[in-house]
Design an enzyme around this catalytic site. Structure first.
Site, PDB file in Angstrom:
ATOM      1  N   CYS A  53      71.944  46.921  15.938  1.00 34.43           N
ATOM      2  CA  CYS A  53      72.238  46.698  14.596  1.00 34.43           C
ATOM      3  C   CYS A  53      71.191  45.961  13.850  1.00 34.43           C
ATOM      4  CB  CYS A  53      73.530  45.597  14.361  1.00 34.43           C
ATOM      5  SG  CYS A  53      73.882  45.134  12.615  1.00 34.43           S
ATOM      6  N   CYS A  74      71.783  42.566  11.966  1.00 41.66           N
ATOM      7  CA  CYS A  74      71.951  41.250  12.955  1.00 41.66           C
ATOM      8  C   CYS A  74      70.643  41.323  13.708  1.00 41.66           C
ATOM      9  CB  CYS A  74      73.231  41.578  13.966  1.00 41.66           C
ATOM     10  SG  CYS A  74      74.772  41.434  13.342  1.00 41.66           S
ATOM     11  N   HIS A 109      74.395  30.178   2.159  1.00 42.84           N
ATOM     12  CA  HIS A 109      73.119  29.515   2.838  1.00 42.84           C
ATOM     13  C   HIS A 109      73.128  28.033   2.282  1.00 42.84           C
ATOM     14  CE1 HIS A 109      71.949  34.000   2.517  1.00 42.84           C
ATOM     15  NE2 HIS A 109      71.833  33.768   3.551  1.00 42.84           N
ATOM     16  N   LYS A 116      83.699  37.554   3.613  1.00 41.70           N
ATOM     17  CA  LYS A 116      82.448  36.579   3.945  1.00 41.70           C
ATOM     18  C   LYS A 116      81.465  37.197   2.974  1.00 41.70           C
ATOM     19  CE  LYS A 116      79.146  35.836   7.232  1.00 41.70           C
ATOM     20  NZ  LYS A 116      77.718  36.205   6.919  1.00 41.70           N
ATOM     21  N   LYS A 147      75.502  39.954   0.131  1.00 38.18           N
ATOM     22  CA  LYS A 147      74.748  40.788  -0.861  1.00 38.18           C
ATOM     23  C   LYS A 147      75.135  42.029  -1.169  1.00 38.18           C
ATOM     24  CE  LYS A 147      72.025  37.392  -2.847  1.00 38.18           C
ATOM     25  NZ  LYS A 147      72.408  37.023  -4.459  1.00 38.18           N
ATOM     26  N   HIS A 181      72.176  32.921  -1.141  1.00 35.01           N
ATOM     27  CA  HIS A 181      73.427  32.555  -1.812  1.00 35.01           C
ATOM     28  C   HIS A 181      74.206  31.321  -1.476  1.00 35.01           C
ATOM     29  CE1 HIS A 181      75.270  33.805   1.935  1.00 35.01           C
ATOM     30  NE2 HIS A 181      74.921  35.114   1.811  1.00 35.01           N
ATOM     31  N   HIS A 228      78.218  43.352   9.819  1.00 35.44           N
ATOM     32  CA  HIS A 228      77.781  43.904   8.359  1.00 35.44           C
ATOM     33  C   HIS A 228      78.420  45.261   7.903  1.00 35.44           C
ATOM     34  CE1 HIS A 228      74.284  41.516   9.982  1.00 35.44           C
ATOM     35  NE2 HIS A 228      74.150  41.418   8.540  1.00 35.44           N
ATOM     36  N   CYS A 231      79.009  47.905  12.783  1.00 32.73           N
ATOM     37  CA  CYS A 231      78.778  46.330  13.159  1.00 32.73           C
ATOM     38  C   CYS A 231      79.787  45.826  12.428  1.00 32.73           C
ATOM     39  CB  CYS A 231      77.460  45.973  12.737  1.00 32.73           C
ATOM     40  SG  CYS A 231      77.400  44.131  12.932  1.00 32.73           S
TER      41      CYS A 231
END
Length: 522
Positions: A129, A132, A23, A304, A307, A20, A157, A154
């Site tokens: 996690c 991660c 990145h 943040k 997806k 996305h 996430h 987490c």
């Protein structure tokens, strides 16, 4: 300095899903730094790649009825390598952690640490996690909401952690606590920006535990060389890509030429790069990186991008409408590099129109058209320069020096802002001098020559300075104004000294065409 090595590496990205714009943001920033240093005459090298081992990839592949290797191969070829073309990345290498060269280098590195007594066997139980691929401290967990209410999740996430108990191999990271603190103290710029540095220092001051570096509960990874019932912990192995890609243990000459690197990462993984990674290198007797820069997050709707939360935006959703140059410009201009920044279609569209189409693009079109209309494309110096002309020349030098200094601070946003002062100065100069009015009276011929010469000189300086940021538009402009060689070959630290060896040609099309219909959402 000319000839000096400049090696910059992005993190290698997990292939559990498609990329996305978060990145892409990292890739573009690293690419601009690499291009800029290359135009300084430095031996510049940009590495990027993909991280393909670990439990997360294994579970993703199984969920999609394929093998981890087939999943990785498909994602790399269909999504991750095409991303680089979509946003015009000129990387020098692309490493995959499934490459034989990486596995060979990891094996040698591990064996050395084991032989030197930095790795031992032991048991570990903790909160893990999978997202991660990391054991979490209690402070890294938050109370879940919605479907995860009543569970610890987490903080990154937002998903429940797992309690794992394994007999693993450990890296004696605790031995390097003081050496790391000394590093941060002696090299204040080793971790940037300051907010990330402060977080890292506080983390290490709380005390470092030894690091579990192997897993025996699954087999998708690189085997521990002295115990093939274990695979290397994905993070420990992945960090080594920065040296396995440049010949660690295989090509000493290449390794000595390139290492150490600047590590450009998102702030959420700065801890791995600023704590674990230098400790690993210290244990192996290798130089630590030149520095670690943890940039901020791209936020969509205040969060943040993710997806799983359907907030991820594919880069081509932007480039298909606005082009790769506008993508590159927008994210590096609109966001203070190192801080979080919010993306919105409205802001992108407004900046494209005001700054690129009307600002830089229209300036280029007007100047080129006037030189061709009034002087058949031939640029001559004209007469004595006035105060207004000298202001433009001073603005060229100031933009060059200020932008170059900003790049050294890794402040790309400041570099572009400095360059844009020259865009504004030139637009004001054209409005003030009115070359179209001068052209109506032959008595003003010499003055018209001076004005057109000053304007073209300024345009060429802009082309050189903006080349790392917007390579396509600047190459087109460079061709139109008759610049010598290619724009990428021009010494960027003396951009205002550029030369031309051809007459001015027509621009084939606008540098930034008007956008008739714009996307309004992801």
């Amino acid at each position: 300095m000319p000839g000096e090595s400049f090696y910059i590496a992005t993190p290698i990205f997990y292939v559990n899903d498609v990329p996305h714009i978060g990145h892409a943001y990292t890739e573009v920033a690293a690419d601009v730094f690499a291009r800029w240093h290359r135009q300084r005459g430095e031996d510049s090298w940009l590495l990027t790649g993909t991280d393909e081992h670990g439990q997360k990839i294994l579970r993703t592949a199984v969920a999609n009825n394929t093998t981890p290797q087939q999943w990785a191969d498909e994602l790399v070829e269909s999504a991750w390598k095409p991303l680089l073309k979509t946003i015009d990345i000129a990387n020098d290498d692309f490493i995959r952690t499934t490459d034989a060269r990486h596995e060979e280098g990891v094996t040698k590195f591990l064996q050395k640490l084991y032989d030197d007594g930095y790795i031992y066997a032991g048991e570990y139980e903790g909160f893990y996690c999978v997202g991660c691929e990391e054991y979490k401290q209690p402070s890294d967990l938050v109370d879940g909401t919605g479907e995860y209410e009543g569970q610890q999740v987490c903080a990154i996430h937002g998903r429940p952690i797992e309690v794992l108990k394994e007999r693993n191999y450990f890296f004696r990271m605790s031995q390097f606590e003081q050496q790391l603190l000394d590093l941060y103290e002696n090299e204040p710029d080793f971790v940037r920006p300051e907010s990330v540095r402060n977080e890292i220092v506080q983390f290490v001051k709380q005390g470092l535990a030894d690091l579990s570096i192997s897993r025996s509960s699954f087999d998708w990874g690189i085997k521990i060389p002295w115990d093939d019932s274990h695979v290397v912990y994905v993070w420990f192995e992945a960090l080594l890509n920065y040296i396995t890609a440049i010949g660690y243990g295989v090509d000493d000459e290449q390794f000595e030429r390139r290492w150490p690197a600047i590590q450009l990462v998102g702030k959420d993984i700065a801890r791995f790069h600023a704590v674990i990674w230098p400790a690993m290198l210290m244990a192996a007797g290798l130089p630590v990186p030149r520095g670690v820069f943890g940039h901020g997050w791209l936020l969509v709707g205040g969060e943040k991008m993710s997806k799983s939360k359907l907030t991820g935006i594919a880069p081509n959703q932007i480039t298909d409408t606005f082009g790769s140059d506008a993508f590159r410009y927008y994210f590096l201009r609109a966001i203070t590099f190192g801080q979080d920044g919010s993306f919105s279609w409205e802001d992108l569209s407004a900046r494209y129109q005001a700054e690129l189409a009307n600002g830089f693009g229209n300036l280029a079109s007007r100047v080129v058209a006037m030189v061709r209309r009034y002087r058949d494309g031939v640029v001559t110096e004209g007469g004595a320069r006035t105060e207004a002309d000298e202001r433009v020349r001073a603005a060229e030098r100031a933009a060059t020096e200020q932008a170059d200094a900003a790049i050294d601070r890794m402040a790309i946003h400041d570099a572009i802002a400095a360059i844009w002062q020259l865009v504004d100065e030139l637009n004001g100069y054209i409005t003030e001098q009115e070359p179209w009015a001068l052209a109506k009276d032959e008595a003003n011929a010499e003055r018209l020559d001076t004005v057109l010469h000053t304007a073209v000189r300024g345009l060429g300086t802009l082309a050189v300075l903006l080349s790392p940021v917007m390579p396509k538009a600047t190459a087109k402009l460079w061709q139109a104004i008759g610049g010598t060689g290619t724009v990428q070959e021009q010494p960027i630290a003396r951009a205002y000294e550029w030369t031309a060896d051809r007459a001015v040609e027509a621009l084939e099309s606008a540098l930034f065409p008007r956008i008739e219909s714009e996307p309004t959402s992801a």
